[in-house]
Design an enzyme around this catalytic site. Structure first.
Site, PDB file in Angstrom:
ATOM      1  N   LYS A   1      50.330  45.648  99.177  1.00  0.00           N
ATOM      2  CA  LYS A   1      51.712  45.358  98.784  1.00  0.00           C
ATOM      3  C   LYS A   1      52.579  44.932  99.960  1.00  0.00           C
ATOM      4  O   LYS A   1      53.348  43.977  99.861  1.00  0.00           O
ATOM      5  CB  LYS A   1      52.344  46.589  98.111  1.00  0.00           C
ATOM      6  CG  LYS A   1      51.748  46.931  96.767  1.00  0.00           C
ATOM      7  CD  LYS A   1      52.536  48.005  96.041  1.00  0.00           C
ATOM      8  CE  LYS A   1      52.541  49.327  96.799  1.00  0.00           C
ATOM      9  NZ  LYS A   1      51.195  49.914  96.930  1.00  0.00           N
TER      10      LYS A   1
ATOM     11  N   ARG B   1      59.819  54.105  92.140  1.00  0.00           N
ATOM     12  CA  ARG B   1      58.534  54.796  92.264  1.00  0.00           C
ATOM     13  C   ARG B   1      58.186  55.581  91.003  1.00  0.00           C
ATOM     14  O   ARG B   1      57.067  56.070  90.857  1.00  0.00           O
ATOM     15  CB  ARG B   1      58.579  55.741  93.478  1.00  0.00           C
ATOM     16  CG  ARG B   1      57.239  56.239  93.951  1.00  0.00           C
ATOM     17  CD  ARG B   1      57.368  57.037  95.218  1.00  0.00           C
ATOM     18  NE  ARG B   1      57.719  56.206  96.347  1.00  0.00           N
ATOM     19  CZ  ARG B   1      56.851  55.553  97.105  1.00  0.00           C
ATOM     20  NH1 ARG B   1      55.565  55.628  96.834  1.00  0.00           N
ATOM     21  NH2 ARG B   1      57.256  54.818  98.120  1.00  0.00           N
TER      22      ARG B   1
ATOM     23  N   ARG C   1      39.010  52.187 107.035  1.00  0.00           N
ATOM     24  CA  ARG C   1      39.841  51.875 108.199  1.00  0.00           C
ATOM     25  C   ARG C   1      39.515  52.786 109.374  1.00  0.00           C
ATOM     26  O   ARG C   1      39.285  53.979 109.213  1.00  0.00           O
ATOM     27  CB  ARG C   1      41.334  52.013 107.843  1.00  0.00           C
ATOM     28  CG  ARG C   1      41.865  50.876 107.043  1.00  0.00           C
ATOM     29  CD  ARG C   1      43.389  50.813 107.048  1.00  0.00           C
ATOM     30  NE  ARG C   1      44.019  51.973 106.458  1.00  0.00           N
ATOM     31  CZ  ARG C   1      45.000  51.915 105.551  1.00  0.00           C
ATOM     32  NH1 ARG C   1      45.435  50.729 105.131  1.00  0.00           N
ATOM     33  NH2 ARG C   1      45.544  53.007 105.061  1.00  0.00           N
TER      34      ARG C   1
ATOM     35  N   ARG D   1      41.846  58.271 110.310  1.00  0.00           N
ATOM     36  CA  ARG D   1      42.995  59.156 110.158  1.00  0.00           C
ATOM     37  C   ARG D   1      42.780  60.071 108.954  1.00  0.00           C
ATOM     38  O   ARG D   1      42.121  59.701 107.988  1.00  0.00           O
ATOM     39  CB  ARG D   1      44.283  58.344 109.958  1.00  0.00           C
ATOM     40  CG  ARG D   1      44.637  57.453 111.142  1.00  0.00           C
ATOM     41  CD  ARG D   1      45.951  56.737 110.912  1.00  0.00           C
ATOM     42  NE  ARG D   1      45.960  56.000 109.644  1.00  0.00           N
ATOM     43  CZ  ARG D   1      46.934  55.192 109.268  1.00  0.00           C
ATOM     44  NH1 ARG D   1      47.992  55.025 110.050  1.00  0.00           N
ATOM     45  NH2 ARG D   1      46.867  54.546 108.116  1.00  0.00           N
TER      46      ARG D   1
ATOM     47  N   ARG E   1      46.011  60.403  96.506  1.00  0.00           N
ATOM     48  CA  ARG E   1      47.123  59.449  96.465  1.00  0.00           C
ATOM     49  C   ARG E   1      47.049  58.594  95.203  1.00  0.00           C
ATOM     50  O   ARG E   1      48.075  58.262  94.603  1.00  0.00           O
ATOM     51  CB  ARG E   1      47.096  58.555  97.709  1.00  0.00           C
ATOM     52  CG  ARG E   1      47.482  59.276  98.991  1.00  0.00           C
ATOM     53  CD  ARG E   1      47.191  58.433 100.213  1.00  0.00           C
ATOM     54  NE  ARG E   1      47.964  57.193 100.230  1.00  0.00           N
ATOM     55  CZ  ARG E   1      47.723  56.187 101.067  1.00  0.00           C
ATOM     56  NH1 ARG E   1      46.729  56.277 101.944  1.00  0.00           N
ATOM     57  NH2 ARG E   1      48.468  55.103 101.032  1.00  0.00           N
TER      58      ARG E   1
END
Length: 221
Positions: free
Chosen positions: A13, A88, A127, A161, A172
């Site tokens: 996004k 949201r 990542r 991370r 999430r």
């Protein structure tokens, strides 16, 4: 154009918002930027947000809505904007509708970036970030380091991370499905939703989005 951008974590996004805002000559308004700006400037809303954040609590909707309302009233946003990260939830979407109605304007489109859940997990969990410089980011599949676990730029250690772990990503996604995804149905009932695939090259997704938005714009003309 007045656009809301939605999609799950890892849909790209932020990247798409920057390209689309530039192509459409409208400001990109992200929740993260709103919070950072208000906190750094020491605004009343920023102070309230910081107090909640420092206490480890979620910032109430009314604070976020207040920041968004203030930002959308700025001169550069009078002719349009692209909202990223706001609204949201359905409550915020309803508040946005009332806000715009009070200004005598309305949204032109809600752009829904569609990505399969497994791809989201793959994108985020893959990542790897350099411990020496967090701007040095790699991906085990899409942009791997030349030497496994070693940053190409400075030789620092690459690590995953905590918020990029598969477990965290799936949590999430649960939050997204529960809190944010319902706004798609809310806006679909208004005939505003344009859904595109967010798979493929960044430039291809941007072109896809621009084409879909032009079709939507023409349909409402």
């Amino acid at each position: 154009m007045r656009i809301v951008l939605v999609g799950p974590p890892g849909a790209g996004k932020g990247t798409q918002a920057a390209f689309l805002a530039k192509n459409l000559s409208i400001p990109h308004i992200s929740t993260g930027d709103l919070f950072r700006a208000n906190i750094s400037q020491g605004t009343e809303l920023g102070k309230q947000a910081k107090a909640y954040m420092d206490a480890g609590n979620l910032v109430p909707d009314e604070v976020t809505i207040g920041m968004a309302k203030d930002r959308m009233s700025q001169p550069d946003a009078v002719g349009g904007f692209l909202l990223d990260g706001f609204p949201r939830n359905v409550g915020q979407a309803e508040a946005l509708d009332e806000m715009l109605k009070g200004e005598g304007v309305q949204l032109d489109a809600v752009l829904d970036l569609e990505v399969p859940e497994d791809e989201v997990v793959k994108r985020i969990a893959g990542r790897r970030v350099c411990r020496n410089n967090s701007a040095h980011v790699f991906h085990v599949t899409y942009s791997p380091a030349k030497a496994e676990g070693v940053c190409d730029e400075c030789g620092g250690e690459l690590y995953q991370r905590d918020d990029d772990s598969e477990e965290t990503v799936r949590k999430r996604l649960e939050v997204y499905h529960t809190q944010t995804e319902p706004i798609i149905d809310y806006y679909r009932s208004q005939g505003l939703v344009v859904t595109i695939s967010a798979l493929g090259k960044v430039t291809d997704v941007t072109a896809r989005a621009m084409e879909a938005l032009q079709v939507d714009k023409a349909a409402q003309a």
